[in-house]
Design a protein around this motif. Structure first.
Motif, PDB file in Angstrom:
ATOM      1  N   LEU A 140      10.893   3.036  -9.576  1.00  0.00           N
ATOM      2  CA  LEU A 140      11.239   2.405  -8.301  1.00  0.00           C
ATOM      3  C   LEU A 140      10.117   1.522  -7.780  1.00  0.00           C
ATOM      4  N   VAL A 141       8.873   1.948  -7.942  1.00  0.00           N
ATOM      5  CA  VAL A 141       7.752   1.126  -7.476  1.00  0.00           C
ATOM      6  C   VAL A 141       7.637  -0.141  -8.325  1.00  0.00           C
ATOM      7  N   LEU A 142       7.837  -0.015  -9.615  1.00  0.00           N
ATOM      8  CA  LEU A 142       7.689  -1.169 -10.503  1.00  0.00           C
ATOM      9  C   LEU A 142       8.817  -2.180 -10.363  1.00  0.00           C
ATOM     10  N   ASP A 143      10.046  -1.692 -10.124  1.00  0.00           N
ATOM     11  CA  ASP A 143      11.185  -2.614 -10.001  1.00  0.00           C
ATOM     12  C   ASP A 143      12.304  -1.946  -9.206  1.00  0.00           C
ATOM     13  N   ARG A 144      12.171  -1.989  -7.889  1.00  0.00           N
ATOM     14  CA  ARG A 144      13.124  -1.310  -7.004  1.00  0.00           C
ATOM     15  C   ARG A 144      14.546  -1.835  -7.181  1.00  0.00           C
ATOM     16  N   GLU A 145      14.713  -3.116  -7.364  1.00  0.00           N
ATOM     17  CA  GLU A 145      16.062  -3.688  -7.506  1.00  0.00           C
ATOM     18  C   GLU A 145      16.774  -3.195  -8.765  1.00  0.00           C
ATOM     19  N   ARG A 146      16.078  -3.206  -9.863  1.00  0.00           N
ATOM     20  CA  ARG A 146      16.685  -2.796 -11.130  1.00  0.00           C
ATOM     21  C   ARG A 146      16.982  -1.293 -11.164  1.00  0.00           C
ATOM     22  N   PHE A 147      16.118  -0.498 -10.552  1.00  0.00           N
ATOM     23  CA  PHE A 147      16.246   0.956 -10.642  1.00  0.00           C
ATOM     24  C   PHE A 147      16.637   1.617  -9.318  1.00  0.00           C
ATOM     25  N   ARG A 148      17.286   0.884  -8.431  1.00  0.00           N
ATOM     26  CA  ARG A 148      17.632   1.423  -7.111  1.00  0.00           C
ATOM     27  C   ARG A 148      18.495   2.674  -7.186  1.00  0.00           C
ATOM     28  N   TYR A 149      19.266   2.826  -8.251  1.00  0.00           N
ATOM     29  CA  TYR A 149      20.117   4.010  -8.421  1.00  0.00           C
ATOM     30  C   TYR A 149      19.298   5.283  -8.653  1.00  0.00           C
ATOM     31  N   LEU A 150      17.999   5.147  -8.917  1.00  0.00           N
ATOM     32  CA  LEU A 150      17.153   6.318  -9.159  1.00  0.00           C
ATOM     33  C   LEU A 150      16.656   6.989  -7.880  1.00  0.00           C
ATOM     34  N   ALA A 183       0.813  -1.223   0.000  1.00  0.00           N
ATOM     35  CA  ALA A 183       0.000   0.000   0.000  1.00  0.00           C
ATOM     36  C   ALA A 183       0.845   1.271   0.000  1.00  0.00           C
ATOM     37  N   ASP A 184       1.974   1.293   0.735  1.00  0.00           N
ATOM     38  CA  ASP A 184       2.795   2.508   0.765  1.00  0.00           C
ATOM     39  C   ASP A 184       3.422   2.782  -0.594  1.00  0.00           C
ATOM     40  N   SER A 185       3.770   1.743  -1.316  1.00  0.00           N
ATOM     41  CA  SER A 185       4.315   1.915  -2.665  1.00  0.00           C
ATOM     42  C   SER A 185       3.238   2.370  -3.642  1.00  0.00           C
ATOM     43  N   ILE A 186       2.024   1.863  -3.458  1.00  0.00           N
ATOM     44  CA  ILE A 186       0.913   2.301  -4.303  1.00  0.00           C
ATOM     45  C   ILE A 186       0.646   3.783  -4.060  1.00  0.00           C
ATOM     46  N   ALA A 187       0.726   4.215  -2.811  1.00  0.00           N
ATOM     47  CA  ALA A 187       0.536   5.632  -2.486  1.00  0.00           C
ATOM     48  C   ALA A 187       1.624   6.481  -3.153  1.00  0.00           C
ATOM     49  N   SER A 188       2.847   6.008  -3.155  1.00  0.00           N
ATOM     50  CA  SER A 188       3.932   6.732  -3.826  1.00  0.00           C
ATOM     51  C   SER A 188       3.682   6.821  -5.326  1.00  0.00           C
ATOM     52  N   PHE A 189       3.221   5.724  -5.903  1.00  0.00           N
ATOM     53  CA  PHE A 189       2.913   5.686  -7.330  1.00  0.00           C
ATOM     54  C   PHE A 189       1.820   6.702  -7.663  1.00  0.00           C
TER      55      PHE A 189
END
Length: 121
Positions: A91-101, A38-44
Motif C-alpha cells: 500500500l505504501v509503495l503503490d496505494r492505487e494498484r493495491f488499494r484492495y489490500l 512521513a506518515d506513510s514512511i512511519a507505516s512502512f
C-alpha cells in the motif's frame, strides 16, 4: 497441505527477519527520494518492525520442543506477518494498484495475535 516443521519455521523466520531489515533500510532511505509522505514512511517502518519481531519469534518457535510442531501457532504467525507487513508495504509503495489490500492488514494482525494466544492456551 504443507507440513509445518521446525525447519520450515526457521526458514520463514529467517526470511521475515531479513525482509524486515531490508525493508526498514529502504524505508529509511529510499522512500523519501520517491516523495513518500512521513506518515506513510512511519507505516512502512512499522511493517518492517513487525516482520523482524515475528521473524525472530518464528526462529525461537522453531527451537521449542512443543510449539515447533504446533499445527496453528507457527503457521498463524507466519501467515499473519505476510498479510500484515506485506499489505502495508504494498500500500505504501503503490496505494492505487493495491488499494484492495487495505482490509488485509487487520486480518493479518488478528492472525498473528491468534497464533500467539494459541501458544498460551
Amino acid at each position: 497441505m504443507v507440513s509445518v516443521t521446525p525447519n520450515l519455521l526457521w526458514r520463514a523466520g529467517s526470511a521475515y527477519a531479513a525482509a524486515g531489515i531490508m525493508a526498514g533500510a529502504f524505508g529509511a532511505h529510499g522512500l523519501k527520494a520517491r516523495g513518500v509522505f512521513a506518515d506513510s514512511i512511519a507505516s512502512f517502518q512499522t511493517a518492517s518492525h513487525y516482520a523482524v519481531f515475528n521473524g525472530l519469534a518464528l526462529l525461537l518457535l522453531s527451537l521449542h520442543p512443543r510449539f515447533s510442531a504446533h499445527r496453528f501457532a507457527g503457521p498463524a504467525v507466519a501467515a499473519g506477518t505476510f498479510l500484515f507487513s506485506g499489505s502495508i508495504w504494498a500500500l505504501v509503495l503503490d496505494r492505487e494498484r493495491f488499494r484492495y489490500l487495505g482490509p488485509v492488514t487487520p486480518m493479518g494482525g488478528v492472525l498473528m495475535i491468534a497464533g500467539y494466544i494459541s501458544m498460551a492456551l
